[in-house]
Design a protein around this motif. Sequence first.
Motif, PDB file in Angstrom:
ATOM      1  N   THR A 168     -42.143  20.050 -27.448  1.00 30.42           N
ATOM      2  CA  THR A 168     -41.971  21.322 -26.613  1.00 30.42           C
ATOM      3  C   THR A 168     -40.652  21.853 -27.279  1.00 30.42           C
ATOM      4  OG1 THR A 168     -40.546  20.464 -24.820  1.00 30.42           O
ATOM      5  CG2 THR A 168     -43.100  20.539 -24.397  1.00 30.42           C
ATOM      6  N   SER A 223     -35.326  13.827 -18.671  1.00 31.93           N
ATOM      7  CA  SER A 223     -35.994  14.824 -17.812  1.00 31.93           C
ATOM      8  C   SER A 223     -37.131  15.236 -18.348  1.00 31.93           C
ATOM      9  CB  SER A 223     -35.104  15.649 -17.216  1.00 31.93           C
ATOM     10  OG  SER A 223     -35.038  16.865 -17.927  1.00 31.93           O
ATOM     11  N   LEU A 224     -37.423  15.401 -19.817  1.00 33.47           N
ATOM     12  CA  LEU A 224     -38.458  15.701 -20.450  1.00 33.47           C
ATOM     13  C   LEU A 224     -39.540  14.851 -20.928  1.00 33.47           C
ATOM     14  CD1 LEU A 224     -36.432  18.830 -22.559  1.00 33.47           C
ATOM     15  CD2 LEU A 224     -37.961  18.867 -20.448  1.00 33.47           C
ATOM     16  N   GLU A 265     -31.157  15.524 -20.220  1.00 31.35           N
ATOM     17  CA  GLU A 265     -32.315  16.510 -20.506  1.00 31.35           C
ATOM     18  C   GLU A 265     -33.515  15.825 -21.230  1.00 31.35           C
ATOM     19  OE1 GLU A 265     -34.255  20.315 -20.137  1.00 31.35           O
ATOM     20  OE2 GLU A 265     -32.720  19.053 -19.142  1.00 31.35           O
ATOM     21  N   ALA A 276     -38.043  22.891 -25.529  1.00 32.96           N
ATOM     22  CA  ALA A 276     -37.164  22.455 -24.635  1.00 32.96           C
ATOM     23  C   ALA A 276     -36.851  21.008 -25.214  1.00 32.96           C
ATOM     24  CB  ALA A 276     -37.698  22.289 -23.245  1.00 32.96           C
ATOM     25  N   GLN A 277     -37.782  20.146 -25.477  1.00 29.09           N
ATOM     26  CA  GLN A 277     -37.521  19.060 -26.083  1.00 29.09           C
ATOM     27  C   GLN A 277     -36.641  18.943 -27.494  1.00 29.09           C
ATOM     28  OE1 GLN A 277     -41.584  17.469 -26.274  1.00 29.09           O
ATOM     29  NE2 GLN A 277     -41.169  16.029 -24.325  1.00 29.09           N
ATOM     30  N   GLN A 296     -44.326  10.530 -16.838  1.00 21.67           N
ATOM     31  CA  GLN A 296     -42.932  10.873 -17.641  1.00 21.67           C
ATOM     32  C   GLN A 296     -43.671  10.463 -19.132  1.00 21.67           C
ATOM     33  OE1 GLN A 296     -41.003  12.925 -16.300  1.00 21.67           O
ATOM     34  NE2 GLN A 296     -39.359  12.013 -16.959  1.00 21.67           N
ATOM     35  N   LYS A 349     -45.761  13.053 -20.673  1.00 24.88           N
ATOM     36  CA  LYS A 349     -44.865  14.223 -20.844  1.00 24.88           C
ATOM     37  C   LYS A 349     -43.858  14.044 -22.023  1.00 24.88           C
ATOM     38  CE  LYS A 349     -41.272  16.358 -18.062  1.00 24.88           C
ATOM     39  NZ  LYS A 349     -40.798  16.537 -16.567  1.00 24.88           N
ATOM     40  N   GLY A 350     -43.340  12.870 -22.351  1.00 23.04           N
ATOM     41  CA  GLY A 350     -42.608  12.543 -23.436  1.00 23.04           C
ATOM     42  C   GLY A 350     -43.199  11.773 -24.701  1.00 23.04           C
ATOM     43  N   THR A 385     -33.714   9.012 -13.353  1.00 21.22           N
ATOM     44  CA  THR A 385     -35.331   9.410 -13.649  1.00 21.22           C
ATOM     45  C   THR A 385     -35.993   8.478 -14.078  1.00 21.22           C
ATOM     46  OG1 THR A 385     -34.152  11.349 -14.997  1.00 21.22           O
ATOM     47  CG2 THR A 385     -36.427  10.611 -15.681  1.00 21.22           C
TER      48      THR A 385
END
Length: 131
Positions: A57, A74-75, A71, A59-60, A20, A23-24, A14
Amino acid sequence: MALEKPYQDIPGTTIFDADQARKGFHLNQFCMSLMKAPNREKFLLDERAYLDQWPMTEAQKAAVIARDYNEMMSLGGNIYFLAKIFSTDGLSFQFAAATMTGMSQEEYKKMMIEGGRSPEGNLYKESDSNG
């Protein structure tokens, strides 16, 4: 217009790029908060309540609670920020990296001492991209 990203074709990798980072952003900011002892204490006392203070999120948050570093990356998580989490847990960088590769800490250490992973067969996902 999206930039071409030929590096997305590297298996198991990644790349932390601008997308990214966006996103993070909040995940990484949460990680940085763990640099302060009172924040580490609050996080360890009630992880979910502490995470809910950040606009991450679901998911995070789930990845943090599960300590799924692959993971998290990726997030949008950056490994140098994520290090604050495993440091908070009292774990070494070597231990965390080993878990991310599916190896024991001793196997990972041996591999790194011997020069790391072989690039053979690991250069590209697409066989015709190997040039």
